[in-house]
Design an enzyme around this catalytic site. Structure first.
Site, mmCIF file in Angstrom:
data_model
loop_
_atom_site.group_PDB
_atom_site.id
_atom_site.type_symbol
_atom_site.label_atom_id
_atom_site.label_comp_id
_atom_site.label_asym_id
_atom_site.label_seq_id
_atom_site.Cartn_x
_atom_site.Cartn_y
_atom_site.Cartn_z
ATOM 1 N N CYS B 134 8.108 1.349 56.552
ATOM 2 C CA CYS B 134 9.517 1.569 56.869
ATOM 3 C C CYS B 134 9.945 2.940 56.371
ATOM 4 O O CYS B 134 9.834 3.234 55.177
ATOM 5 C CB CYS B 134 10.398 0.489 56.232
ATOM 6 S SG CYS B 134 12.147 0.841 56.494
ATOM 7 N N ILE B 195 2.651 1.005 66.324
ATOM 8 C CA ILE B 195 3.102 1.765 65.170
ATOM 9 C C ILE B 195 4.522 1.344 64.748
ATOM 10 O O ILE B 195 5.273 0.818 65.571
ATOM 11 C CB ILE B 195 3.121 3.285 65.491
ATOM 12 C CG1 ILE B 195 3.978 3.558 66.733
ATOM 13 C CG2 ILE B 195 1.736 3.821 65.686
ATOM 14 C CD1 ILE B 195 4.185 5.027 67.079
ATOM 15 N N THR B 197 8.212 3.005 63.302
ATOM 16 C CA THR B 197 8.959 4.124 63.894
ATOM 17 C C THR B 197 8.465 5.478 63.386
ATOM 18 O O THR B 197 7.902 5.585 62.309
ATOM 19 C CB THR B 197 10.455 4.005 63.567
ATOM 20 O OG1 THR B 197 10.606 3.876 62.153
ATOM 21 C CG2 THR B 197 11.069 2.806 64.259
#
Lengths: 252, 305
Positions: B134, B195, B197
């Site tokens: 993240c 993937i 982001t």
């Protein structure tokens, strides 16, 4: 229940160079729609317009299964939407958001500019429920005043314009109707105006419901992009709102 | 329940997916948010919103900016914490008849382990997706997913605490995604999803300021699809694990592209915001593709590029 369905454009009325009203026909029976709810419109064919556009519901004609949307051109998406033709279809996710809580026996509706959009349907619902309402609309000038006849048929209309071309010259906050006694205020418009009206309601010790406009990706509670700070933490404007009791909001 | 197309069935470790179509964490709420629009049981799996050890309020508004063929977000893992998930949310999702997978995130190895241990106890959660990618949290998140040593360490610790299917979600914001993939494969990951982001930003030239409160955010949508395809293709060639392709999938053709470069399953993300029934439509679209090309089983075209 929320739906993702096509509507047919039956009217595209220009109000000003940046404001238009779309009237949309639903091919089936419309589900129950609360005043203050909104739709998410799919605007197709432009790589720069990727997400849907959230637009509040201006009015509902339950007999004809039609809804009206008042749209202000603020960017590429709404600009493209303004060129839509009668007979075209628009895909909508609807009805979204919580809608206004209906309270009291006599209430005041205050709208500023295009933000006043959801108040027309609210006035209609209030009339159906035999709740007395006054509606105060503030706008730039007489040319930016929309749906005047409809407001007059549903409520006592008061107007304030910046240039005095209609009604009081000045801001809504200085209009004398504000001094009368109401059980609640419903307010939609620019944030500074909603804050001023909310302060007034606080002084009068009456509830003030405001309609927030936040950027959102989905409109139905999953993206968590449209949060607003409330006294009990971040809340999603799209599902907990867009209507909030102003006393619940941190910034108000 | 729609007619099940047996040609679409795939397996990821111990999980049997009735088709390769899953939904990506953070774009599908807890599944039931989409009940009005589609049949949840038509999907192969649902990855619910990221869960951390404690309640997180996330980042300040604005958290989202639209970009060409995509969007940036900086939500920052807003969620009510693992105990709330186990005590409240789990009861609302445990009877949804598909693979309900929890995305697990944290700021420290201890937090990842704590969440994984608690989720391990939930009977109807067949797997977790470990979010080491993240880009929107100050501590942890992508920091674990961009260093092969740290990635290996967190996967090793979680593997010890978690005995069901362990998927690790990879970040594209690295020099070599293959290096990270191999590192987590070596520590017992069962599958890789990729993937997450792309690290990006957007600027308002008129106001001369960034569009996100955090300045930077994560880019998703069709704009990232070529990067995602490349990542899946590279990792498929270099590891043996079943892969879940993610990144800008808007329709069945996009999903097929990921399968052709080596994905066993796919996750639909941002597209759910635009068409809330798209994931189900993609399932039908894949069947139609197999019909059109006279393909007997989806695995026949997996990784042929």
């Amino acid at each position: 229940m929320r739906y993702c369905k096509d509507f047919i454009v039956v009217e595209n009325e220009t109000i000003t160079s940046t404001l238009f009203i779309l009237k949309l026909q639903y091919p089936e029976t419309l589900p129950e729609i609360k005043a203050g709810q909104f739709v998410e419109i799919l605007v197709e064919g432009n790589k720069d317009v990727f997400l849907r556009r959230p637009i509040s519901i201006h009015d509902v004609d339950i007999e004809r299964n039609q809804i009206s949307l008042l749209v202000q051109i603020v960017g590429k998406g709404t600009d493209q939407l303004s060129n839509i033709k009668i007979g075209d279809t628009l895909n909508l996710i609807f009805p979204l958001g919580n809608g206004f809580t209906i309270v009291g026996k006599r209430v005041l509706l205050v709208g500023g500019g295009c933000g006043a959009a959801p108040l027309l349907y609210l006035a209609r619902v209030l009339k159906q429920r035999q709740i007395k309402s006054d509606i105060l609309i503030g706008c730039k000038d007489v040319n930016h005043l929309f749906s005047k006849k409809e407001y007059e048929s549903l409520s006592n209309l008061h107007i304030a314009t910046e240039d005095g071309s209609c009604g009081l010259k000045g801001l809504v906050t200085s209009h004398k109707i504000m001094e009368e006694d109401f059980d609640a205020i419903y307010c939609c418009g620019p944030t500074p105006m909603m804050k001023a009206i909310s302060k007034h309601a606080k002084q009068k010790n009456i509830p003030c419901y405001v309609s927030l406009e936040h950027k959102m990706a989905c409109g139905f509670g999953v993206c968590l992009c449209c949060v607003v700070e409330t006294n009990i933490g971040n809340k999603r404007t799209c599902v907990t709102g867009p209507i909030f009791l102003s006393s619940d909001l941190k910034d108000f | 329940m729609n007619n099940i197309d047996k040609r679409l069935e795939v397996t990821i470790k111990d999980m049997v997916l009735r088709n390769p179509v899953m939904t990506a964490s953070g774009t599908f709420g807890y599944g039931y948010d989409y009940e009005d629009f589609m049949n949840l049981e038509s999907l192969g799996g649902i990855v619910v919103k990221a869960t951390t050890g404690a309640n997180r309020e996330g980042n300040a508004y604005p958290r989202m900016a639209e970009t060409s063929s995509g969007m940036l977000n900086a939500v920052g893992l807003q969620n009510k914490g693992v105990d709330y998930f186990c005590n409240t949310l789990y009861n609302k999702i445990k009877d949804i008849n598909t693979n309900m997978i929890v995305n697990v995130s944290g700021s420290s190895i201890e937090e990842y382990v704590e969440v994984a241990e608690k989720i391990n106890e939930l009977k109807n959660i067949p797997g977790i997706e470990l979010n080491i990618s993240c880009p929107n949290v100050k501590q942890g998140g992508m920091a674990f997913g961009t260093d092969p040593k740290m990635a290996a360490e967190v996967v090793k610790a979680v593997r010890r605490a978690y005995n069901k299917t362990l998927i690790v979600k990879l970040s594209p914001n690295v020099t070599s995604i293959v290096e990270i993939a191999k590192a987590v494969e070596g520590e017992g990951a069962d599958s890789l999803s990729l993937i997450n982001t792309l690290f990006g930003m957007a600027v308002d030239a008129e106001k001369r300021q960034p569009l996100l409160s955090t300045v930077t955010g994560g880019l998703s949508g069709p704009a990232v699809k070529p990067v995602a395809l490349r990542c899946v293709w590279q990792v498929a060639k270099q590891t043996k694990l079943p892969l879940i392709g993610i990144g800008g999938i808007m329709n069945a053709t996009d999903a097929i592209e990921f399968i052709l470069v080596g994905a066993t399953a796919i996750e639909v993300g941002t597209a759910n915001f635009i068409n809330p029934a798209i994931s189900q439509e993609i399932v039908y679209g894949i069947s139609e593709y197999l019909d059109r090309h006279n393909i007997k089983n989806i695995s026949d075209i997996r990784g042929i590029i």
